[in-house]
Design an enzyme around this catalytic site. Structure first.
Site, PDB file in Angstrom:
ATOM      1  N   ARG A  18     -32.830  21.742   5.725  1.00 46.72           N
ATOM      2  CA  ARG A  18     -33.543  20.554   5.195  1.00 46.72           C
ATOM      3  C   ARG A  18     -32.622  19.386   4.894  1.00 46.72           C
ATOM      4  NH1 ARG A  18     -35.949  24.730   2.327  1.00 46.72           N
ATOM      5  NH2 ARG A  18     -37.949  25.331   3.206  1.00 46.72           N
ATOM      6  N   LYS A  55     -32.116   6.317  11.297  1.00 52.31           N
ATOM      7  CA  LYS A  55     -33.092   6.835  12.267  1.00 52.31           C
ATOM      8  C   LYS A  55     -32.391   7.877  13.125  1.00 52.31           C
ATOM      9  CE  LYS A  55     -36.369   3.046  12.864  1.00 52.31           C
ATOM     10  NZ  LYS A  55     -36.877   2.023  13.812  1.00 52.31           N
ATOM     11  N   GLU A  62     -27.866  -6.523  21.396  1.00 56.91           N
ATOM     12  CA  GLU A  62     -28.337  -6.216  20.031  1.00 56.91           C
ATOM     13  C   GLU A  62     -27.625  -7.107  19.008  1.00 56.91           C
ATOM     14  OE1 GLU A  62     -30.904  -4.319  19.491  1.00 56.91           O
ATOM     15  OE2 GLU A  62     -31.027  -2.901  21.155  1.00 56.91           O
ATOM     16  N   LYS A 113     -27.933  -5.562   9.598  1.00 52.63           N
ATOM     17  CA  LYS A 113     -28.753  -4.345   9.650  1.00 52.63           C
ATOM     18  C   LYS A 113     -28.858  -3.723   8.265  1.00 52.63           C
ATOM     19  CE  LYS A 113     -30.442  -0.472  11.844  1.00 52.63           C
ATOM     20  NZ  LYS A 113     -30.592   0.346  13.012  1.00 52.63           N
ATOM     21  N   GLU A 118     -39.305   1.521   7.497  1.00 47.36           N
ATOM     22  CA  GLU A 118     -40.026   0.659   8.441  1.00 47.36           C
ATOM     23  C   GLU A 118     -41.501   0.522   8.103  1.00 47.36           C
ATOM     24  OE1 GLU A 118     -38.649   0.883  12.503  1.00 47.36           O
ATOM     25  OE2 GLU A 118     -40.491  -0.021  13.224  1.00 47.36           O
ATOM     26  N   ARG A 173     -38.458  -4.101   8.519  1.00 45.42           N
ATOM     27  CA  ARG A 173     -37.555  -3.450   9.472  1.00 45.42           C
ATOM     28  C   ARG A 173     -38.039  -3.620  10.908  1.00 45.42           C
ATOM     29  NH1 ARG A 173     -34.238   2.265   8.815  1.00 45.42           N
ATOM     30  NH2 ARG A 173     -33.306   2.222  10.888  1.00 45.42           N
ATOM     31  N   ASN A 177     -37.114  -5.035  15.979  1.00 46.63           N
ATOM     32  CA  ASN A 177     -37.665  -4.739  17.310  1.00 46.63           C
ATOM     33  C   ASN A 177     -37.885  -6.005  18.138  1.00 46.63           C
ATOM     34  OD1 ASN A 177     -37.689  -2.045  16.716  1.00 46.63           O
ATOM     35  ND2 ASN A 177     -39.752  -2.098  15.863  1.00 46.63           N
ATOM     36  N   HIS A 215     -38.155  -5.962  21.880  1.00 41.97           N
ATOM     37  CA  HIS A 215     -38.285  -4.565  22.274  1.00 41.97           C
ATOM     38  C   HIS A 215     -39.644  -4.212  22.891  1.00 41.97           C
ATOM     39  CE1 HIS A 215     -34.490  -4.254  20.244  1.00 41.97           C
ATOM     40  NE2 HIS A 215     -34.407  -2.957  20.421  1.00 41.97           N
ATOM     41  N   HIS A 264     -39.375  -2.247  26.199  1.00 36.66           N
ATOM     42  CA  HIS A 264     -39.912  -0.892  26.428  1.00 36.66           C
ATOM     43  C   HIS A 264     -40.806  -0.872  27.659  1.00 36.66           C
ATOM     44  CE1 HIS A 264     -39.145   0.251  21.987  1.00 36.66           C
ATOM     45  NE2 HIS A 264     -38.103   0.535  22.752  1.00 36.66           N
ATOM     46  N   HIS A 269     -30.718  -0.070  27.992  1.00 38.16           N
ATOM     47  CA  HIS A 269     -31.634  -0.551  26.946  1.00 38.16           C
ATOM     48  C   HIS A 269     -31.290  -1.989  26.528  1.00 38.16           C
ATOM     49  CE1 HIS A 269     -34.212  -0.529  23.476  1.00 38.16           C
ATOM     50  NE2 HIS A 269     -33.174  -0.730  22.664  1.00 38.16           N
TER      51      HIS A 269
HETATM   52  P1  NAD Z   1     -25.005   6.452  25.071  1.00 41.89           P
HETATM   53  O1  NAD Z   1     -24.839   7.209  23.831  1.00 41.89           O
HETATM   54  O2  NAD Z   1     -25.665   7.123  26.216  1.00 41.89           O
HETATM   55  O3  NAD Z   1     -23.595   5.886  25.527  1.00 41.89           O
HETATM   56  C1  NAD Z   1     -23.504   5.150  26.721  1.00 41.89           C
HETATM   57  C2  NAD Z   1     -22.430   5.728  27.641  1.00 41.89           C
HETATM   58  O4  NAD Z   1     -21.133   5.375  27.142  1.00 41.89           O
HETATM   59  C3  NAD Z   1     -22.439   7.246  27.727  1.00 41.89           C
HETATM   60  O5  NAD Z   1     -22.109   7.622  29.032  1.00 41.89           O
HETATM   61  C4  NAD Z   1     -21.321   7.640  26.770  1.00 41.89           C
HETATM   62  O6  NAD Z   1     -20.769   8.910  27.037  1.00 41.89           O
HETATM   63  C5  NAD Z   1     -20.335   6.550  27.028  1.00 41.89           C
HETATM   64  N1  NAD Z   1     -19.385   6.266  25.947  1.00 41.89           N
HETATM   65  C6  NAD Z   1     -19.624   6.260  24.632  1.00 41.89           C
HETATM   66  N2  NAD Z   1     -18.570   5.803  23.967  1.00 41.89           N
HETATM   67  C7  NAD Z   1     -17.622   5.539  24.886  1.00 41.89           C
HETATM   68  C8  NAD Z   1     -16.302   5.023  24.816  1.00 41.89           C
HETATM   69  N3  NAD Z   1     -15.783   4.619  23.663  1.00 41.89           N
HETATM   70  N4  NAD Z   1     -15.598   4.909  25.951  1.00 41.89           N
HETATM   71  C9  NAD Z   1     -16.165   5.255  27.149  1.00 41.89           C
HETATM   72  N5  NAD Z   1     -17.399   5.712  27.291  1.00 41.89           N
HETATM   73  C10 NAD Z   1     -18.128   5.849  26.158  1.00 41.89           C
HETATM   74  O7  NAD Z   1     -25.853   5.100  24.826  1.00 41.89           O
HETATM   75  P2  NAD Z   1     -25.889   4.067  23.614  1.00 41.89           P
HETATM   76  O8  NAD Z   1     -26.266   2.787  24.238  1.00 41.89           O
HETATM   77  O9  NAD Z   1     -24.720   4.158  22.742  1.00 41.89           O
HETATM   78  O10 NAD Z   1     -27.132   4.597  22.754  1.00 41.89           O
HETATM   79  C11 NAD Z   1     -28.421   4.686  23.297  1.00 41.89           C
HETATM   80  C12 NAD Z   1     -29.210   5.663  22.468  1.00 41.89           C
HETATM   81  O11 NAD Z   1     -29.226   5.211  21.117  1.00 41.89           O
HETATM   82  C13 NAD Z   1     -30.646   5.823  22.890  1.00 41.89           C
HETATM   83  O12 NAD Z   1     -30.965   7.193  22.912  1.00 41.89           O
HETATM   84  C14 NAD Z   1     -31.449   5.119  21.811  1.00 41.89           C
HETATM   85  O13 NAD Z   1     -32.712   5.698  21.607  1.00 41.89           O
HETATM   86  C15 NAD Z   1     -30.554   5.307  20.616  1.00 41.89           C
HETATM   87  N6  NAD Z   1     -30.706   4.282  19.586  1.00 41.89           N
HETATM   88  C16 NAD Z   1     -30.905   4.690  18.311  1.00 41.89           C
HETATM   89  C17 NAD Z   1     -31.047   3.758  17.304  1.00 41.89           C
HETATM   90  C18 NAD Z   1     -31.225   4.218  15.900  1.00 41.89           C
HETATM   91  O14 NAD Z   1     -31.497   3.378  15.029  1.00 41.89           O
HETATM   92  N7  NAD Z   1     -31.052   5.484  15.626  1.00 41.89           N
HETATM   93  C19 NAD Z   1     -30.957   2.391  17.587  1.00 41.89           C
HETATM   94  C20 NAD Z   1     -30.727   2.001  18.904  1.00 41.89           C
HETATM   95  C21 NAD Z   1     -30.601   2.952  19.905  1.00 41.89           C
HETATM   96  N1  GLY Z   2     -33.003   0.151  15.894  1.00 37.68           N
HETATM   97  C1  GLY Z   2     -34.043  -0.302  15.053  1.00 37.68           C
HETATM   98  C2  GLY Z   2     -34.005   0.287  13.700  1.00 37.68           C
HETATM   99  O1  GLY Z   2     -33.038   0.903  13.308  1.00 37.68           O
HETATM  100  O2  GLY Z   2     -34.946   0.154  12.983  1.00 37.68           O
END
Ligand code: NAD
Ligand code: GLY
Length: 356
Positions: free
Chosen positions: A118, A140, A182, A224, A234, A238, A242, A245, A249, A262
């Protein structure tokens, strides 16, 4: 090193931002606390940064699990592997997960931390620009379901976030630029001075000047943190995060997440949202032109890209609309630096904006 305190109802925590701080001894001496750690990383990031990180952790305090790289692995199966590893370690509440990677690793490891017993602590060490300015802060967490992205998840704030901007040196160019989308978003929705600054710093950001990147990350995390402090779960404000977005999407879904990163889809989406704001009479300024110019200068795609048809995009947005109680919910602009939630949008408006 800069420290930003994130304050939420469920937890307050520090975000450390600096260069070369991944294994900073002074920082880690505060985090060890006789805990055991499970480092979660992936096959791309671990060879680059795992050794450096483990130098900060006494040998018998940590184990690791390395997952395959990619959004397609943000699944229940990989979550199961992480929790199996926690079970094998006989992990208790004193165990702490360390997420070392981009948003995929951060979200998946975060969800494992949220669900194990938990909720156990997680330290986020984001290594993409997108994860540094967005995913690692705000709590998130989640994984994908066959019915859609991020459908399984929880709000679970991290214990600490360590942003080492030096890790961006190895980030591929396209990923870096997708993260910049972003960053632009924070200026567009809430801080016109930051937007001006980004326009002025475009060539330094293109050259990846460390000082400019760090300033951009600090500004973004502050933005943020403020939004998350005001609306952790949210229920209102919050949603402003988006911006761009809804269009993004629709573009991602229509292209099956294959054509655009993205952040690239968000760049196009922000310009479309600004255009819609003008059409609806909410914004009488030049937001669309400024957003479009800044995205182009920073190497992000624009609305002149080859996009799915307007009908396809609207069809996808209609599916979202159904999930939102029958009306569109767009984040639009009054001006650069001022966003609002707007629901009075018709399909005619959307066709006009998408066909322009
Ligand atoms: P990712 O985690 O897939 O990373 C992108 C690529 O870069 C991958 O191939 C990764 O292995 C590589 N990589 C990472 N760090 C590196 C480095 N320092 N050097 C070389 N390569 C590196 O993608 P992302 O854009 O970081 O994240 C996208 C994800 O984040 C999605 O799943 C999305 O839903 C999520 N997200 C979450 C939130 C949230 O608030 N939790 C917000 C935005 C996005
Ligand atoms: N990425 C949008 C949020 O964290 O709410």
């Amino acid at each position: 090193m800069e420290v930003i305190e994130v304050q939420t109802r469920s937890r307050n925590y520090p975000v450390y931002i600096g260069q070369g701080i991944l294994n900073n001894p002074a920082l880690w001496s505060r985090l060890l606390e006789n805990r055991r750690f499970l480092i979660v990383s992936n096959e791309t990031v671990a060879p680059l940064y795992l050794d450096a990180l483990t130098k900060a952790l006494p040998g018998d305090t940590h184990e690791q699990i390395i997952l395959p790289d990619g959004e397609q692995y943000k699944t229940l199966e990989q979550w199961q592997r992480v929790t199996d590893k926690l079970a094998a370690m006989k992990a208790g509440r004193d165990t702490c997960i360390i997420a070392l990677g981009g948003g995929v690793i951060g979200d998946l490891a975060g969800f494992a931390a949220a669900s194990w017993m938990r909720g156990i602590d997680i330290i986020q060490i984001p290594t993409t620009l997108l994860a540094q300015v967005d995913a690692s802060v705000g709590g998130k967490t989640g994984i994908n379901h066959s019915a859609g992205k991020n459908l399984l998840g929880a709000f679970h704030q991290p214990h600490t976030v360590i942003i080492d901007c030096d890790t961006l040196h190895t980030l591929p160019d396209r990923e870096y630029r997708a993260g910049l989308a972003e960053v632009i978003k924070y200026g567009a929705i809430g801080d016109s001075h930051f937007f001006d600054w980004l326009e002025q710093q475009a060539s330094s950001l293109n050259a990846r000047m460390p000082e400019s990147i760090m300033q951009a990350v600090i500004k973004s995390v502050n933005a943020k943190a403020a939004v998350v402090a005001a609306d952790e779960l949210e229920q209102g404000q919050r949603a402003l995060l988006n911006f761009g977005h809804t269009f993004a999407h629709a573009i991602e879904t229509a292209t099956e997440y294959k054509q655009w990163l993205h952040g690239e889809a968000v760049a196009i989406g922000m310009v479309l949202a600004a255009r819609l704001s003008t059409r609806l009479g909410l914004d009488s300024g030049d937001s669309e032109q400024r957003l479009s110019r800044l995205c182009a200068v920073l190497g992000l795609p624009g609305t002149d890209s080859e996009l799915p048809t307007a009908a396809d995009l609207i069809n996808n947005m209609c599916l979202d609309k159904k999930n939102l109680g029958g009306e569109y919910r767009f984040i639009l602009l009054k001006s650069i630096g001022q966003a609002l939630i707007h629901t009075q949008v018709s399909d005619t408006d959307l066709y006009a904006v998408l066909r322009q």
